[in-house]
Design a protein around this motif. Structure first.
Motif, mmCIF file in Angstrom:
data_model
loop_
_atom_site.group_PDB
_atom_site.id
_atom_site.type_symbol
_atom_site.label_atom_id
_atom_site.label_comp_id
_atom_site.label_asym_id
_atom_site.label_seq_id
_atom_site.Cartn_x
_atom_site.Cartn_y
_atom_site.Cartn_z
ATOM 1 N N LYS A 452 0.832 -1.190 0.000
ATOM 2 C CA LYS A 452 0.000 0.000 0.000
ATOM 3 C C LYS A 452 0.875 1.252 0.000
ATOM 4 C CE LYS A 452 -4.036 -1.968 2.281
ATOM 5 N NZ LYS A 452 -4.977 -1.842 3.421
ATOM 6 N N ALA A 453 0.378 2.302 -0.579
ATOM 7 C CA ALA A 453 1.124 3.561 -0.626
ATOM 8 C C ALA A 453 1.448 4.026 0.791
ATOM 9 C CB ALA A 453 0.322 4.621 -1.363
ATOM 10 N N GLY A 454 2.672 4.431 1.012
ATOM 11 C CA GLY A 454 3.108 4.908 2.326
ATOM 12 C C GLY A 454 3.683 3.823 3.209
ATOM 13 N N ALA A 455 3.461 2.557 2.857
ATOM 14 C CA ALA A 455 4.004 1.467 3.666
ATOM 15 C C ALA A 455 5.489 1.245 3.325
ATOM 16 C CB ALA A 455 3.197 0.189 3.426
ATOM 17 N N LYS A 456 6.226 0.720 4.303
ATOM 18 C CA LYS A 456 7.619 0.392 4.049
ATOM 19 C C LYS A 456 7.717 -0.811 3.137
ATOM 20 C CE LYS A 456 9.919 2.231 8.159
ATOM 21 N NZ LYS A 456 10.818 1.930 9.298
ATOM 22 N N ASN A 498 13.725 -0.586 3.561
ATOM 23 C CA ASN A 498 12.713 0.180 2.835
ATOM 24 C C ASN A 498 13.250 0.584 1.470
ATOM 25 O OD1 ASN A 498 10.322 1.511 2.314
ATOM 26 N ND2 ASN A 498 10.958 3.412 3.331
ATOM 27 N N LYS A 500 12.735 3.201 -1.259
ATOM 28 C CA LYS A 500 12.101 4.505 -1.427
ATOM 29 C C LYS A 500 12.053 4.891 -2.898
ATOM 30 C CE LYS A 500 13.572 6.216 3.104
ATOM 31 N NZ LYS A 500 14.293 7.291 3.821
ATOM 32 N N LYS A 504 3.178 4.961 -7.730
ATOM 33 C CA LYS A 504 1.931 4.199 -7.698
ATOM 34 C C LYS A 504 1.800 3.413 -8.991
ATOM 35 C CE LYS A 504 -2.875 4.736 -6.307
ATOM 36 N NZ LYS A 504 -3.912 5.702 -5.895
#
Length: 531
Positions: A452-456, A498, A500, A504
């Protein structure tokens, strides 16, 4: 001044007691009523080396001294203090009943300034020249090594060992009872040689060094006594004094030498600047003179000291100086030479000699001899860090022997040595090192297919291989040309906390393992969707 040669007619029958009931196995003054001739070399001064100079003059225990072969010009050495039954004064060619100089400083003061006595040619000294003596142009000939330690009575309340730090505490008055240092209870009675003594001067320097470079103010309880007089210590269980180890030995070892502190020093014979090169002086004190000769060594040893090495062997015996002698070498250093050879190409031979010499690195040249030849192969090679390497070409293929011979530098303290005949083999063809084969690798990952967006975006990368051991190295994760994660592979695993910069939708990634000396590089394609 009339400068003279060597020692006077000191009779071995004049051996007397050093103090109290101790029978000193040493020479006394010249037999009364001897008066030195103007051609004699006359000396006074230090108590420490007076026995040594007596032996060097007239011999000891069947070993001849200088005077045995030089009767026309003798070495006369007057004791620092009157021997038992001797006179308080000394005879000089132009002065009867002259004051007897007691100690190094008093002896040297007769060579210059207001105290100058032209009848006296040299002063025995157990300390280096001070500023005033240097200014006056005096020159010191070092000849022997002595060691100073602390001495106590054979039956003493002192502990068996006194450290330099505790020595400072004793002489500064910080500790006053032996029980404070682990000994038996008893009020410490510290002694120090009389003013003008070379031993006193040297000992004060040792106190200063043990006190971090700061002069030690002597406690009021420190008594000034005649240096090297065992009577001041031997009957007092609380007494302690600096004492020459050699001097204690030569008078029959009446005192106990304490452990913990010992300082080596040179002993000198000091002359005027104008006399330093005169034949009469160099024949006795110079580097090629009697005192630095092999004939003198047993006489110096009998007096409790060690003869310094001559200049030809890397030493400083008989080399005049105004500075404290720091080269106290008394014997040459043995060396051991070994050699090894390798051949990496046809006709080539690389030789390496190693010269071991204890804690001191030897200097000199090494020559290599092939197959028993009398002449070396090529020119000698200088030692660097104890090793010498030589590359040879045009050597016949097959088995050979090589000997490495170490020759020390001129006037060196090191002794020569050579290796055993060592077998070496010269290659017939150039030896090609085998190619290193790297093990292939494959990558696997534990990343999920979507986040999901924002998840590590975290996971691990595993490097699998077919060889023994676990892969190590570096990895990168790229999104196109952009590096979005990187790190290290340890034991075949890389952890990624993570990733980065993922957009999307679908992100096509490439994981690259860079490989290592043992493992090949590899890649893995991933697609991670961000929803």
């Amino acid at each position: 001044m009339s400068v003279r040669r060597l020692f006077a007619g000191v009779s071995t029958a004049a051996v007397v007691a050093a103090s109290l009931s101790l029978a000193a196995p040493a020479m006394a003054d010249p037999a009364a009523p001897y008066t030195p001739a103007a051609s004699d070399v006359i000396g006074v001064g230090s108590d420490t080396s007076e026995f040594a100079l007596a032996y060097l003059a007239d011999g000891n225990a069947g070993v001849a001294g200088y005077n045995a072969s030089n009767p026309a010009g003798k070495l006369v050495s007057w004791n620092a203090t009157a021997p038992a039954g001797g006179a308080a004064t000394i005879n000089l060619p132009n002065e009867a009943a002259a004051t007897r100089p007691n100690g190094s400083g008093a002896g040297k003061s007769t060579l210059y300034g207001a105290g100058n006595k032209t009848d006296i040619d040299f002063a025995r000294s157990s300390s280096a020249l001070n500023a005033a003596e240097k200014q006056a142009g005096l020159q010191a000939f070092p000849f022997a090594k002595d060691s100073l330690a602390l001495a106590t009575a054979k039956t003493s309340n002192a502990p068996a060992s006194i450290s330099p730090a505790d020595m400072v505490r004793i002489y500064s008055g910080t500790v006053t009872n032996w029980s404070q240092l682990g000994g038996t209870a008893g009020v410490i009675a510290p002694k120090i040689p009389q003013s003008g003594s070379g031993t006193r001067s040297f000992f004060l320097d040792q106190l200063k060094a043990a006190n971090g470079g700061t002069d030690v103010t002597l406690a009021g309880t420190v008594a000034s006594v005649q240096e090297h007089d065992p009577a001041q210590v031997q009957n007092d269980p609380n007494a302690v004094a600096p004492f020459s180890i050699g001097r204690n030995s030569v008078i029959g070892a009446p005192l106990r030498i304490e452990g913990g502190f010992s300082a080596a020093r040179a002993l000198y014979n000091v002359v005027r600047q104008g006399d330093v090169a005169k034949p009469e002086i160099t024949a006795i004190f110079g580097d090629a003179g009697f005192i630095c000769s092999a004939a003198a060594k047993p006489l110096i040893t009998a007096a409790g000291f060690e003869q310094l090495l001559p200049k030809t062997q890397g030493g400083v015996c008989g080399v005049p100086t105004q500075d404290p002698t720091t080269n106290l070498a008394t014997q040459q250093i043995a060396t051991t030479t070994t050699v090894a050879g390798t051949s990496a190409s046809a006709g080539a031979l690389s030789l390496t000699a190693t010269v071991a010499s204890g804690s001191t690195v030897a200097d000199g040249l090494v020559s290599f001899f092939l197959d028993g030849a009398a002449t070396p192969t090529g020119t000698p090679v200088p030692l660097t860090g104890g090793k010498a390497t030589k590359a040879l070409t045009g050597i016949a293929a097959g088995a050979h022997t090589v000997v490495a011979k170490f020759a020390p530098s001129g006037s060196s303290v090191f002794l020569a040595s050579q290796s055993a005949a060592t077998p070496v083999t010269v290659a017939a063809t150039t030896v090609t090192p085998p190619a290193t084969t790297k093990a292939p690798t494959k990558l696997k990952s534990t990343f999920k297919k979507s986040y999901k967006a924002g998840a590590k975006v975290s996971g691990t990368i595993k490097v699998t291989e077919s060889a023994d051991g676990k892969a190590a190295g570096k990895f990168t994760i790229k999104l196109g040309k952009k590096v979005v994660a990187k790190g290290k592979v340890k034991n075949g695993v890389a952890k990624v906390t993570n990733i980065k910069g993922l957009k999307k939708g679908k992100n096509k990634l490439v994981v690259e393992y860079a490989g290592s000396s043992a493992f090949k590089a590899s890649k893995l394609k991933l697609t991670i969707t961000i929803s």
